[in-house]
Design a protein around this motif. Structure first.
Motif, short mmCIF file in Angstrom:
data_model
loop_
_atom_site.label_atom_id
_atom_site.label_comp_id
_atom_site.label_asym_id
_atom_site.label_seq_id
_atom_site.Cartn_x
_atom_site.Cartn_y
_atom_site.Cartn_z
N GLU A 293 37.18 40.71 34.33
CA GLU A 293 37.76 39.34 34.82
C GLU A 293 39.23 39.47 34.16
O GLU A 293 40.24 38.81 34.72
CB GLU A 293 37.05 37.89 34.25
N GLU A 297 42.82 38.89 36.30
CA GLU A 297 43.72 37.72 36.04
C GLU A 297 45.23 38.18 35.67
O GLU A 297 46.30 37.83 36.20
CB GLU A 297 43.36 37.01 34.76
N LEU A 302 43.41 36.04 40.04
CA LEU A 302 42.72 34.85 39.83
C LEU A 302 43.78 33.81 39.54
O LEU A 302 44.64 34.02 38.59
CB LEU A 302 41.73 35.08 38.52
#
Length: 303
Positions: A293, A297, A302
């Motif tokens: 994640e 990002e 994201l």
């Protein structure tokens, strides 16, 4: 093989793929039920699911990354590239879809002829019946042939089909495995479709704001020596976590990603009926999901 459940799944297919089962909205609902918090719908050569899926994901509180999976060719080998963070409204994706659709009808009839040369009898009418209502009705995939063949009583003891029946060596995903064994590149019922060059597909993904990621690299082990050349052409990442990968395979490609400075992604390649052993969010990846994640990002994928 033990797959781990992740809250990130960046590889799944809707009915806008020629082998997908569910609508984009249904996929979002399934992701929510499975505890998935970051998702991408990556249909084969088609970006049309993204608008519906993006709206539904926002309502469900799921982070959504626009995606697509594009067939391409490099050094005579067919590969699949995942495009993430793309502007899915760009006409470049409509052109890719139309390019493949134009070839599908003739390729499907050629595939029918080759399948029947193996000693089977499948008709265009049977294929048309199970394709009715599909977004790609003229695409008679290896999975559809397997669906018909495995349902015919007269072939219940056919030697070629035994591996795909319950208890057989290829029975975990019988339809998809039939495709890989008979209709994939280099197999007896393979029909060549003119895919765009890999370098061109990478350029399209980049031009529409996206990142280009090599899908399920474990399926291309015999050609992985080409990876460095792909990176030189602009490849951004590699799907280290895949529903097809063992722990050893994922570990190997994680090291390849580190060596080449590539983005690490993970996805199940969920389709529904055509791949019953593949479940949303289930794959093996040595990189913790929190780190995946963070890297997504950092890559601007994201919001």
């Amino acid at each position: 093989m033990i797959r781990e459940q992740s809250y990130i799944d960046l590889h799944m297919h809707s009915r806008y793929s020629d082998d997908g089962e569910f609508t984009p909205k249904e996929l979002v609902a399934q992701c929510r039920a499975a505890g998935i918090r970051i998702m991408s719908v990556t249909d084969h050569n088609c970006a049309k699911a993204n608008a519906e899926a993006e709206r539904a994901a926002a309502q469900a509180g799921i982070k959504f990354i626009p995606g697509i999976e594009i067939d391409c060719t490099y050094q005579g080998v067919d590969f699949q590239l995942l495009g993430y963070g793309i502007d899915y409204r760009d006409t470049a994706f409509t052109k890719i879809e139309e390019h493949i659709a134009r070839q599908n009808r003739e390729a499907s009839y050629q595939r029918l002829r080759l399948i029947n040369q193996l000693g089977f009898h499948v008709t265009a009418e049977e294929l048309g019946a199970i394709s009715a209502g599909d977004y790609w009705p003229q695409s008679w995939t290896g999975e559809k042939f397997a669906q018909i063949l495995l349902s015919k009583p007269e072939y219940s003891d056919h030697e070629l089909l035994k591996p795909y029946r319950p208890g057989g060596a290829r029975s975990d995903n019988p339809y998809a495995n039939f495709y890989w064994d008979f209709c994939a590149q280099g197999k007896p019922c393979y029909v060549k479709i003119e895919f765009s060059p890999l370098a061109e597909v990478i350029q399209i993904i980049h031009a529409t704001g996206g990142k280009a990621v090599l899908a399920h690299p474990g399926l291309y082990f015999d050609h992985i020596h080409l990876l460095a050349e792909m990176v030189a052409l602009g490849l951004d990442g590699i799907e280290v976590g895949s529903g097809y990968h063992t722990q050893e395979t994922s570990a190997y490609f994680y090291q390849q990603a580190l060596a080449h400075g590539l983005l690490v992604t993970g996805g199940s390649d969920y389709h529904g009926t055509t791949k019953p052993a593949i479940r949303l969010g289930e794959y093996v990846c040595p990189l913790p999901e929190k780190e995946i994640e963070a890297r997504l990002e950092a890559a601007g994928l994201l919001a």
